[in-house]
Design a protein around this motif. Sequence first.
Motif, PDB file in Angstrom:
ATOM      1  N   LEU A 141      54.842  39.139 -38.950  1.00  0.00           N
ATOM      2  CA  LEU A 141      56.068  38.208 -38.699  1.00  0.00           C
ATOM      3  C   LEU A 141      56.011  37.895 -37.196  1.00  0.00           C
ATOM      4  O   LEU A 141      55.998  36.511 -36.680  1.00  0.00           O
ATOM      5  CB  LEU A 141      57.475  38.631 -39.099  1.00  0.00           C
ATOM      6  N   ALA A 144      53.220  35.848 -36.247  1.00  0.00           N
ATOM      7  CA  ALA A 144      53.096  34.125 -36.852  1.00  0.00           C
ATOM      8  C   ALA A 144      54.290  33.547 -35.923  1.00  0.00           C
ATOM      9  O   ALA A 144      53.959  32.345 -35.526  1.00  0.00           O
ATOM     10  CB  ALA A 144      53.734  34.117 -38.089  1.00  0.00           C
ATOM     11  N   LEU A 145      55.189  34.145 -35.437  1.00  0.00           N
ATOM     12  CA  LEU A 145      56.404  33.583 -34.482  1.00  0.00           C
ATOM     13  C   LEU A 145      55.496  33.233 -33.094  1.00  0.00           C
ATOM     14  O   LEU A 145      55.739  32.324 -32.627  1.00  0.00           O
ATOM     15  CB  LEU A 145      57.363  34.637 -34.214  1.00  0.00           C
ATOM     16  N   ILE A 148      53.538  30.220 -33.201  1.00  0.00           N
ATOM     17  CA  ILE A 148      54.340  28.708 -33.519  1.00  0.00           C
ATOM     18  C   ILE A 148      55.279  28.635 -32.422  1.00  0.00           C
ATOM     19  O   ILE A 148      55.899  27.431 -32.048  1.00  0.00           O
ATOM     20  CB  ILE A 148      55.039  28.640 -34.830  1.00  0.00           C
ATOM     21  N   ALA A 149      55.626  29.820 -31.473  1.00  0.00           N
ATOM     22  CA  ALA A 149      56.858  29.656 -30.934  1.00  0.00           C
ATOM     23  C   ALA A 149      56.784  28.518 -29.581  1.00  0.00           C
ATOM     24  O   ALA A 149      55.674  28.421 -29.050  1.00  0.00           O
ATOM     25  CB  ALA A 149      57.291  31.048 -30.031  1.00  0.00           C
ATOM     26  N   LEU A 150      57.702  27.711 -29.332  1.00  0.00           N
ATOM     27  CA  LEU A 150      57.894  26.991 -28.424  1.00  0.00           C
ATOM     28  C   LEU A 150      58.113  27.776 -27.099  1.00  0.00           C
ATOM     29  O   LEU A 150      59.170  28.735 -27.243  1.00  0.00           O
ATOM     30  CB  LEU A 150      58.774  25.984 -28.534  1.00  0.00           C
ATOM     31  N   THR A 162      68.706  23.784 -27.359  1.00  0.00           N
ATOM     32  CA  THR A 162      69.087  24.942 -28.328  1.00  0.00           C
ATOM     33  C   THR A 162      70.155  25.690 -27.383  1.00  0.00           C
ATOM     34  O   THR A 162      69.848  25.975 -26.449  1.00  0.00           O
ATOM     35  CB  THR A 162      68.080  25.737 -28.874  1.00  0.00           C
TER      36      THR A 162
ATOM     37  N   VAL B 149      61.580  34.329 -37.107  1.00  0.00           N
ATOM     38  CA  VAL B 149      60.621  32.965 -37.597  1.00  0.00           C
ATOM     39  C   VAL B 149      61.571  31.874 -38.030  1.00  0.00           C
ATOM     40  O   VAL B 149      61.241  30.753 -37.978  1.00  0.00           O
ATOM     41  CB  VAL B 149      59.766  33.570 -38.515  1.00  0.00           C
ATOM     42  N   LYS B 151      64.460  30.947 -37.436  1.00  0.00           N
ATOM     43  CA  LYS B 151      65.022  30.160 -36.513  1.00  0.00           C
ATOM     44  C   LYS B 151      63.941  29.102 -35.656  1.00  0.00           C
ATOM     45  O   LYS B 151      64.330  27.951 -35.183  1.00  0.00           O
ATOM     46  CB  LYS B 151      65.622  31.223 -35.213  1.00  0.00           C
ATOM     47  N   GLU B 152      62.712  29.668 -35.515  1.00  0.00           N
ATOM     48  CA  GLU B 152      61.893  28.636 -34.826  1.00  0.00           C
ATOM     49  C   GLU B 152      61.502  27.763 -35.597  1.00  0.00           C
ATOM     50  O   GLU B 152      61.225  26.492 -35.241  1.00  0.00           O
ATOM     51  CB  GLU B 152      60.511  29.627 -34.446  1.00  0.00           C
ATOM     52  N   LEU B 153      61.383  27.861 -36.825  1.00  0.00           N
ATOM     53  CA  LEU B 153      61.279  26.851 -37.758  1.00  0.00           C
ATOM     54  C   LEU B 153      62.172  25.982 -37.793  1.00  0.00           C
ATOM     55  O   LEU B 153      62.017  24.422 -37.789  1.00  0.00           O
ATOM     56  CB  LEU B 153      60.916  27.355 -39.336  1.00  0.00           C
ATOM     57  N   LEU B 155      64.152  25.178 -35.410  1.00  0.00           N
ATOM     58  CA  LEU B 155      63.977  24.491 -34.146  1.00  0.00           C
ATOM     59  C   LEU B 155      62.943  23.479 -33.997  1.00  0.00           C
ATOM     60  O   LEU B 155      63.227  22.477 -33.658  1.00  0.00           O
ATOM     61  CB  LEU B 155      63.936  25.633 -33.164  1.00  0.00           C
ATOM     62  N   HIS B 156      61.837  23.620 -34.857  1.00  0.00           N
ATOM     63  CA  HIS B 156      60.901  22.747 -34.889  1.00  0.00           C
ATOM     64  C   HIS B 156      61.290  21.474 -35.784  1.00  0.00           C
ATOM     65  O   HIS B 156      60.928  20.281 -35.273  1.00  0.00           O
ATOM     66  CB  HIS B 156      59.592  23.383 -35.440  1.00  0.00           C
TER      67      HIS B 156
END
Lengths: 373, 313
Positions: A141, A144-145, A148-150, A162, B149, B151-153, B155-156
Amino acid sequence: MVTKSKLKMALVAEKGTDFKKLNQKKRQKAARKEKSTKSGGTAEKEWESMDEASDGEDGAPVNGEEADSGNEEEVDEPMEIDFARLDESDSDSSAGENDQDNSDNEDDEDIPVSDLEDLNDEEREDLIPHQRLSINNTVALTAALKRIALPIAKMSFSEHQTVTTAEPVTIADVSDDLNRELAFYAQALSAVKEARKQFKSEGVPFTRPTDYFAEMVKADEHMVKIKAKLVDEAASKKASTDARKQRDLKKFGKQVQVAKLQERQKETKQTMEKIKVLKRKRQGGDNEATNEAEMFDVELENETSGSKPSRKDRMGPNKRAKKDEKFGHGGKKRFSKSGDAQSSSDLRGFSSKKMKGVVKQRPGKARRAGGKR
Amino acid sequence: MASVYKSLSKTSGYKEEEVPANGVKKNKQRVLILSSRGITYRHRHLLNDLASLLPHSKKDAKLDTKSKLYQLNELAELYNCNNVFFFEARKGKDLYLWMSKAPNGPTVKMHMQNLHTMEELHFTGNCLKGSRPILSFDASFDSASHLRVLKELFLHIFGVPKGARRAKPFIDHIMAFTLADGKIWIRNYQISETEASKITNISSEPSDPPKVKGKSDKGKETEVSLVEIGPRFVLTPIVIQEGSFGGPIIYENKEFVSPNQVRSDVRLKKAGKYNARAESGIERLAKRGELGLRTSGGRTLPKDALDTGELFA
């Protein structure tokens, strides 16, 4: 039973444990436990201690190794403790950071359904078997985070927009609509305030100017519909309150009517009394009349003049006196109606013409002419 | 000539994007929004509402298959989308929401409940179509890795990137994501600003014309209140996959009970009620038979001299 991780298998091979033997032992133990429960009257604590004692017995003779007996203890602990741990695994607290560790834990914690078949029915009823093993692969997890994390920390606020609350939002009862929505609202409102501060510091336009028009999410027709609905709702509310008022009025209508009538009567009585008082005063002294006129309203004066004059006020001779005069009061009543010398000599009503009978007078010339026509 | 110019300008623009001024990767998101076959009108309206709120989205026709969801990856590539937002309807009533980062995951599958579209909610809030929302997250999203995870999704997908093509300036709405009872509650509010307490303004400077007032307003904060816009829905995360519509499952929610299970339980309960009643009826009959109270069957009572039949025969 031979479904363990490689590392563990290697460890087992080194120790030289026999899985079959272990399994057998387990069965024995289960049988013993059943027996003990069936015999009845044995408290939990008793058979717990018995188990522990038996552990010592079993551990020593079969394999001399200490490590093995330790391992055994974990397996052979009373079932209840196992359940407790199972419950814990529901929350993700037991998910370890180490993948290997994690898999080991799962081997120990989750009881396969096949094992449960050994238990008797009563015990099985209490237990909720988790056929699905809990999966919470923290490592994967986080990987994966990370993928993709910004990079929010490096970005300006207006890029990501946010806001995360400082403290977790707690809602005591989720089914309590009002408080739940209030919590959401409070969260959003705090976020807005925070965000506005950030925007202001970055110089990003926040408020929409009043002369900026563009397409909205809800079209005008939709908003008209909403407005109509609001109006409708208000109207229905008003109508219902009106209806209720009417109903209440109807309920008390009779009483109200009676009360009104009584009030009216009271009023008239009062005015009459006033008038009476006024009159008495007037009779008492004329010199006070001017003051009275000042004291009382003009309307009251009019009222008195408009009302019927009383008997004493009427002009002319008294009726009684007249009647007495006519029919006599006191004195001789006999022969009062019979004629006497005076009346017979009175010739005022005598006429010779009337004696001769009725004579029709001849009408005048003009009348005669009119009659012909 | 025009095409040459276009290609040239495009390449130059592309280079600019590659290396932004501050050396940070630009936030570029595009969302493919679509649903499976068999969604109800409410699901469809909700999808439309969400699409209208997300200017960086591309809505596509319904997907024919429910089993081969990996096809969505190709679709996303076709539309240049790096996010997929997919409604899967089951049995014409249950709605599952898939959110995925298109080429290589992760994917989240969630169960959607309590959904209400904008139209049926009759809220008075409204906002610009395509204005960028503020996203408000509950702090408990940072408590576990699977929530992070999620939350990130969110956000996107729900955050509109700066410079999205159809995005409008000014911020006039906020989306709130709250975690409660193991579920994610999503609300959408309009930010309405009212000038703060006009009364104090008037009392402080009653003689001055509005010129001064305007000046003071600029310095002063306007009061903020929220008006809900809609839609509303609640999500229960079920599964997180490592890949995009594929790959190993890296999180599974054990607490999730599928609606099918719930329905079958209810049905079983009802059936159990009937069975219990029928059983008790039979038992009662047997009991009466045992006491000799039935005309046919069961035990017959021995004749007694004091029976009414005997006495008054």
